[in-house]
Design a protein around this motif. Structure first.
Motif, mmCIF file in Angstrom:
data_model
loop_
_atom_site.group_PDB
_atom_site.id
_atom_site.type_symbol
_atom_site.label_atom_id
_atom_site.label_comp_id
_atom_site.label_asym_id
_atom_site.label_seq_id
_atom_site.Cartn_x
_atom_site.Cartn_y
_atom_site.Cartn_z
ATOM 1 N N PHE A 1 47.186 34.515 27.905
ATOM 2 C CA PHE A 1 48.369 33.690 28.122
ATOM 3 C C PHE A 1 49.059 33.890 29.462
ATOM 4 O O PHE A 1 49.843 33.052 29.877
ATOM 5 N N GLY A 2 48.824 34.997 30.131
ATOM 6 C CA GLY A 2 49.496 35.271 31.391
ATOM 7 C C GLY A 2 50.824 35.967 31.190
ATOM 8 O O GLY A 2 51.052 36.635 30.184
ATOM 9 N N THR A 3 51.708 35.781 32.159
ATOM 10 C CA THR A 3 53.034 36.403 32.118
ATOM 11 C C THR A 3 53.954 35.610 31.189
ATOM 12 O O THR A 3 53.617 34.480 30.785
ATOM 13 N N PRO A 4 55.121 36.151 30.874
ATOM 14 C CA PRO A 4 56.056 35.362 30.056
ATOM 15 C C PRO A 4 56.379 33.996 30.670
ATOM 16 O O PRO A 4 56.424 32.993 29.953
ATOM 17 N N GLN B 1 51.974 38.146 41.971
ATOM 18 C CA GLN B 1 51.009 39.079 41.380
ATOM 19 C C GLN B 1 49.831 38.317 40.799
ATOM 20 O O GLN B 1 49.949 37.155 40.421
ATOM 21 N N GLN B 2 48.693 38.991 40.734
ATOM 22 C CA GLN B 2 47.506 38.375 40.140
ATOM 23 C C GLN B 2 47.705 38.265 38.640
ATOM 24 O O GLN B 2 48.247 39.165 38.003
ATOM 25 N N SER B 3 47.275 37.142 38.096
ATOM 26 C CA SER B 3 47.449 36.890 36.672
ATOM 27 C C SER B 3 46.137 36.373 36.092
ATOM 28 O O SER B 3 45.063 36.734 36.567
ATOM 29 N N ILE B 4 46.244 35.492 35.122
ATOM 30 C CA ILE B 4 45.051 34.984 34.450
ATOM 31 C C ILE B 4 44.194 34.167 35.405
ATOM 32 O O ILE B 4 44.690 33.572 36.353
ATOM 33 N N THR C 1 47.300 33.920 41.320
ATOM 34 C CA THR C 1 48.661 34.433 41.218
ATOM 35 C C THR C 1 49.441 33.597 40.206
ATOM 36 O O THR C 1 49.019 32.488 39.840
ATOM 37 N N VAL C 2 50.569 34.138 39.784
ATOM 38 C CA VAL C 2 51.442 33.383 38.877
ATOM 39 C C VAL C 2 51.812 32.054 39.525
ATOM 40 O O VAL C 2 51.712 31.000 38.893
ATOM 41 N N LEU C 3 52.226 32.094 40.787
ATOM 42 C CA LEU C 3 52.600 30.861 41.479
ATOM 43 C C LEU C 3 51.439 29.873 41.528
ATOM 44 O O LEU C 3 51.626 28.671 41.299
ATOM 45 N N ALA C 4 50.236 30.344 41.799
ATOM 46 C CA ALA C 4 49.072 29.454 41.841
ATOM 47 C C ALA C 4 48.825 28.806 40.484
ATOM 48 O O ALA C 4 48.477 27.617 40.412
ATOM 49 N N ASN C 5 49.011 29.562 39.402
ATOM 50 C CA ASN C 5 48.845 28.974 38.068
ATOM 51 C C ASN C 5 49.913 27.923 37.804
ATOM 52 O O ASN C 5 49.621 26.858 37.259
#
Length: 119
Positions: free
Chosen positions: A42-45, A77-80, A84-88
């Motif tokens: 799911f990634g970050t909150p 930060q790198q996420s799923i 990055t979160v921003l890229a997602n």
């Protein structure tokens, strides 16, 4: 048999009570919940909330307000999926354009250069 006109509305998913529930999110974060924790699926909150396309940016705005106000929020930060979160968030910009604008503004307000979108 005639179906009452309000049946689709009664079967629709409930709207989040953002104004009432956002303070609970803030209390959880204040108590130590990690605003940057990445859950594998799911990634970050912030990503988890943003990926709930049943609800509009307007519905989710109170949650965005809480999360984007956190000084420890790391949008780069790198996420799923290795992004990055921003890229997602940008990937979902068709449904989350307002959130992308706010996320980029949050970075700018903090003096963090906003990276160019990935292609």
């Amino acid at each position: 048999m005639r179906i009452p006109e309000d049946v689709p509305a009664r079967l629709a998913p409930p709207r989040p009570g953002g104004r009432a529930e956002a303070p609970l999110l803030a209390r959880m974060l204040d108590a130590g919940a990690d605003v940057n924790e990445v859950i594998k699926k799911f990634g970050t909150p912030l990503e988890t909330i943003a990926a709930t396309f049943t609800f509009s940016d307007v519905d989710l705005e109170p949650f965005y307000d809480v999360l984007l106000a956190r000084p420890d929020l790391d949008l780069l930060q790198q996420s799923i999926d290795g992004r990055t979160v921003l890229a997602n968030l940008r990937k979902w910009s068709g449904g989350r354009g307002e959130l992308v604008i706010r996320a980029e503004q949050t970075l700018s307000d903090r003096g963090i250069p906003v990276p160019a979108p990935e292609h």
